[in-house]
Write an enzyme that holds these catalytic residues in place. Sequence first.
Site, PDB file in Angstrom:
ATOM      1  N   PHE A 122      87.225  37.352  61.561  1.00  0.00           N
ATOM      2  CA  PHE A 122      85.958  36.794  62.145  1.00  0.00           C
ATOM      3  C   PHE A 122      87.375  35.792  61.409  1.00  0.00           C
ATOM      4  CE2 PHE A 122      84.837  32.613  59.789  1.00  0.00           C
ATOM      5  CZ  PHE A 122      83.706  32.533  60.220  1.00  0.00           C
ATOM      6  N   TRP A 155      96.307  35.268  58.874  1.00  0.00           N
ATOM      7  CA  TRP A 155      95.742  35.484  57.793  1.00  0.00           C
ATOM      8  C   TRP A 155      94.111  35.939  57.875  1.00  0.00           C
ATOM      9  CZ3 TRP A 155      98.744  34.893  53.911  1.00  0.00           C
ATOM     10  CH2 TRP A 155      99.736  33.221  54.614  1.00  0.00           C
ATOM     11  N   THR A 157      91.141  39.338  58.005  1.00  0.00           N
ATOM     12  CA  THR A 157      91.187  40.521  57.690  1.00  0.00           C
ATOM     13  C   THR A 157      90.742  41.353  58.810  1.00  0.00           C
ATOM     14  OG1 THR A 157      90.688  39.532  55.400  1.00  0.00           O
ATOM     15  CG2 THR A 157      89.876  41.755  56.054  1.00  0.00           C
ATOM     16  N   ILE A 336      95.188  46.481  27.294  1.00  0.00           N
ATOM     17  CA  ILE A 336      94.198  47.238  26.654  1.00  0.00           C
ATOM     18  C   ILE A 336      94.913  48.834  26.491  1.00  0.00           C
ATOM     19  CG2 ILE A 336      91.592  48.479  25.759  1.00  0.00           C
ATOM     20  CD1 ILE A 336      90.441  45.535  26.354  1.00  0.00           C
ATOM     21  N   GLU A 362      87.837  32.627  51.835  1.00  0.00           N
ATOM     22  CA  GLU A 362      86.765  31.949  52.295  1.00  0.00           C
ATOM     23  C   GLU A 362      86.158  30.862  50.619  1.00  0.00           C
ATOM     24  OE1 GLU A 362      83.516  35.324  53.230  1.00  0.00           O
ATOM     25  OE2 GLU A 362      84.774  36.888  53.447  1.00  0.00           O
TER      26      GLU A 362
HETATM   27  C1  LIG Z   1      94.684  37.716  51.797  1.00  0.00           C
HETATM   28  C2  LIG Z   1      94.091  37.248  53.253  1.00  0.00           C
HETATM   29  C3  LIG Z   1      93.198  37.377  53.810  1.00  0.00           C
HETATM   30  C4  LIG Z   1      92.549  36.409  54.574  1.00  0.00           C
HETATM   31  N1  LIG Z   1      91.143  36.431  56.030  1.00  0.00           N
HETATM   32  C5  LIG Z   1      90.855  35.147  56.337  1.00  0.00           C
HETATM   33  C6  LIG Z   1      90.241  35.976  57.556  1.00  0.00           C
HETATM   34  O1  LIG Z   1      90.035  37.057  57.890  1.00  0.00           O
HETATM   35  N2  LIG Z   1      89.578  34.715  58.117  1.00  0.00           N
HETATM   36  C7  LIG Z   1      90.161  33.312  57.983  1.00  0.00           C
HETATM   37  O2  LIG Z   1      89.626  32.924  58.935  1.00  0.00           O
HETATM   38  N3  LIG Z   1      91.015  33.302  56.980  1.00  0.00           N
HETATM   39  C8  LIG Z   1      91.412  34.193  56.062  1.00  0.00           C
HETATM   40  N4  LIG Z   1      92.470  33.900  55.147  1.00  0.00           N
HETATM   41  C9  LIG Z   1      92.551  32.610  55.049  1.00  0.00           C
HETATM   42  C10 LIG Z   1      92.407  31.861  53.415  1.00  0.00           C
HETATM   43  O3  LIG Z   1      90.443  31.483  53.993  1.00  0.00           O
HETATM   44  C11 LIG Z   1      93.222  31.389  53.975  1.00  0.00           C
HETATM   45  O4  LIG Z   1      94.259  30.918  53.073  1.00  0.00           O
HETATM   46  C12 LIG Z   1      92.332  29.753  52.775  1.00  0.00           C
HETATM   47  O5  LIG Z   1      90.884  28.714  53.156  1.00  0.00           O
HETATM   48  C13 LIG Z   1      93.904  28.788  51.971  1.00  0.00           C
HETATM   49  O6  LIG Z   1      94.170  28.283  53.711  1.00  0.00           O
HETATM   50  P1  LIG Z   1      95.634  28.100  53.199  1.00  0.00           P
HETATM   51  O7  LIG Z   1      96.216  29.180  52.878  1.00  0.00           O
HETATM   52  O8  LIG Z   1      95.689  27.349  54.462  1.00  0.00           O
HETATM   53  O9  LIG Z   1      96.028  27.089  51.510  1.00  0.00           O
HETATM   54  P2  LIG Z   1      95.628  25.053  51.971  1.00  0.00           P
HETATM   55  O10 LIG Z   1      94.631  25.655  52.674  1.00  0.00           O
HETATM   56  O11 LIG Z   1      97.402  24.609  52.679  1.00  0.00           O
HETATM   57  O12 LIG Z   1      95.228  25.242  50.173  1.00  0.00           O
HETATM   58  C14 LIG Z   1      96.534  25.063  49.519  1.00  0.00           C
HETATM   59  C15 LIG Z   1      96.338  24.907  48.008  1.00  0.00           C
HETATM   60  O13 LIG Z   1      95.355  23.196  47.876  1.00  0.00           O
HETATM   61  C16 LIG Z   1      94.498  23.194  47.399  1.00  0.00           C
HETATM   62  N5  LIG Z   1      93.586  22.331  47.929  1.00  0.00           N
HETATM   63  C17 LIG Z   1      93.189  22.124  49.902  1.00  0.00           C
HETATM   64  N6  LIG Z   1      92.961  21.202  50.299  1.00  0.00           N
HETATM   65  C18 LIG Z   1      92.432  20.286  48.584  1.00  0.00           C
HETATM   66  C19 LIG Z   1      91.259  19.264  48.582  1.00  0.00           C
HETATM   67  N7  LIG Z   1      91.502  18.646  49.372  1.00  0.00           N
HETATM   68  N8  LIG Z   1      91.327  19.003  47.406  1.00  0.00           N
HETATM   69  C20 LIG Z   1      91.804  20.004  45.977  1.00  0.00           C
HETATM   70  N9  LIG Z   1      92.667  21.169  46.715  1.00  0.00           N
HETATM   71  C21 LIG Z   1      93.159  21.687  47.644  1.00  0.00           C
HETATM   72  C22 LIG Z   1      93.782  25.178  48.041  1.00  0.00           C
HETATM   73  O14 LIG Z   1      92.717  25.395  46.774  1.00  0.00           O
HETATM   74  C23 LIG Z   1      95.185  25.529  47.688  1.00  0.00           C
HETATM   75  O15 LIG Z   1      95.119  25.721  46.548  1.00  0.00           O
HETATM   76  C24 LIG Z   1      93.282  35.290  54.160  1.00  0.00           C
HETATM   77  C25 LIG Z   1      94.398  34.844  53.303  1.00  0.00           C
HETATM   78  C26 LIG Z   1      94.100  35.772  52.678  1.00  0.00           C
HETATM   79  C27 LIG Z   1      95.247  35.508  51.757  1.00  0.00           C
END
Ligand SMILES: Cc1cc2nc3c(=O)[nH]c(=O)nc-3n(C[C@H](O)[C@H](O)[C@H](O)COP(=O)(O)OP(=O)(O)OC[C@H]3O[C@@H](n4cnc5c(N)ncnc54)[C@H](O)[C@@H]3O)c2cc1C
Length: 378
Positions: A122, A155, A157, A336, A362
């Site tokens: 996805f 990213w 999966t 523990i 997600e």
């Molecule tokens: C191991 C792994 C597997 C993954 N698998 C998939 C996959 O199969 N398909 C897919 O599409 N994606 C996948 N992802 C992506 C994942 O869904 C994103 O990393 C996630 O949605 C966060 O996006 P970002 O990393 O760009 O962080 P950002 O969006 O840049 O966020 C950075 C920080 O800011 C915070 N933040 C952002 N906006 C706000 C707001 N408005 N208010 C408050 N806080 C905020 C976030 O919560 C986070 O703490 C995967 C990620 C990893 C690490």
Amino acid sequence: MNFQLTEEHFAVQQAARDFAQTELLPGVIERDAHQKFPTEQVRKMGELGFLGMMVDPKYNGGGMDSISYVLAMEEISKVDASASVCMSVNNSLVCWGLEKYGSEEQKEKYLKKLAVEGIGAFCLSEPEAGSDATSQRTTAEDKGDYYLLNGTKNWITNGSTASVYIVIAQTDASKKHKGINALIVEKGMPGFVVGKKEDKMGIRGSDTHSLMFTDVKVPKANRIGDDGFGFSFAMTTLNGGRIGIASQALGIAAGAYELAVKYSKERKAFGKMLAEHQAIQFKLADMATKIDAARLLVHQAAWLKDQKKDFVKAAAMAKLFASQIAQDVTTEAVQIHGGYGYVKEYHVERLMRDAKITQIYEGTTEIQKMVISRELLR
Ligand SMILES: Cc1cc2nc3c(=O)[nH]c(=O)nc-3n(C[C@H](O)[C@H](O)[C@H](O)COP(=O)(O)OP(=O)(O)OC[C@H]3O[C@@H](n4cnc5c(N)ncnc54)[C@H](O)[C@@H]3O)c2cc1C
């Protein structure tokens, strides 16, 4: 809500438990160390029906309810969260989305295979579009009978092991999120390249890759739903996906707790078992209480989904809470175990590393809070 599990539920739970112990446990430490995808194990999961659990039997699925799914996810996640994320993405994001919104041709061509063999991916996140999924830079230009797909996904999966990818892309930027489409892309389509594998802190057996699309011709027949439906498709699908990740977090916590209970009955300090020290007993009491509370939230969300009631808030609450208690419980499980908890042989350090991702993918913890508060204040 009915708290009584049926005979069928117990049978699914037992089958998943047996599978996790006999097939996933051996080799899980090595797969983590070498970032090795559980290829053979996932193939067997498909044979046993764990990859398309909720899919209608007419499309080769198990025809089970969401409660069965979360029970199986919990058992598999207790042992190997890398295998369970593959299972979760295939079941809740790819198969569910295709079955609910795909055309009959798409179900015949893709869903029937994905429900037994997997493996689907996805693809929503991008280098510049994570939490803010509306900022899609990947484009799907309408060329009449096909879309020309260009861009990069991050990213992903099942990135290298998948055969079918649901890719979200912008077709008409002037319509903002209403100009986004969801396209089914097959591995091997010219112009589609699987990029680098991420070297991760946890779920190291899961293959997380970037994907590159350069002038990939995707037939119009591979668009899911009407033109412009892609963003709604992604958000609706993720609502259900959260139940899968919540059950993964629950399983990671429960797995660490079970190991901590066992260890506390084996290890002596100051002349008595760890389990006989009140400080350890209280830790276990807190861990068990958190796990039970998380399980109730997860089952509530699954039950609401099965009843075809609104489960959006419940799913976000389940993921928010279960992913937090997974941090707490796995950290206490390492504590523990003392020094033994800090080495790989005892499994709990891996579970602690695996737990963290459940607060990120997600929808991060912060995004879950946005979903919950939006639903509360609506
Ligand atoms: C191991 C792994 C597997 C993954 N698998 C998939 C996959 O199969 N398909 C897919 O599409 N994606 C996948 N992802 C992506 C994942 O869904 C994103 O990393 C996630 O949605 C966060 O996006 P970002 O990393 O760009 O962080 P950002 O969006 O840049 O966020 C950075 C920080 O800011 C915070 N933040 C952002 N906006 C706000 C707001 N408005 N208010 C408050 N806080 C905020 C976030 O919560 C986070 O703490 C995967 C990620 C990893 C690490």
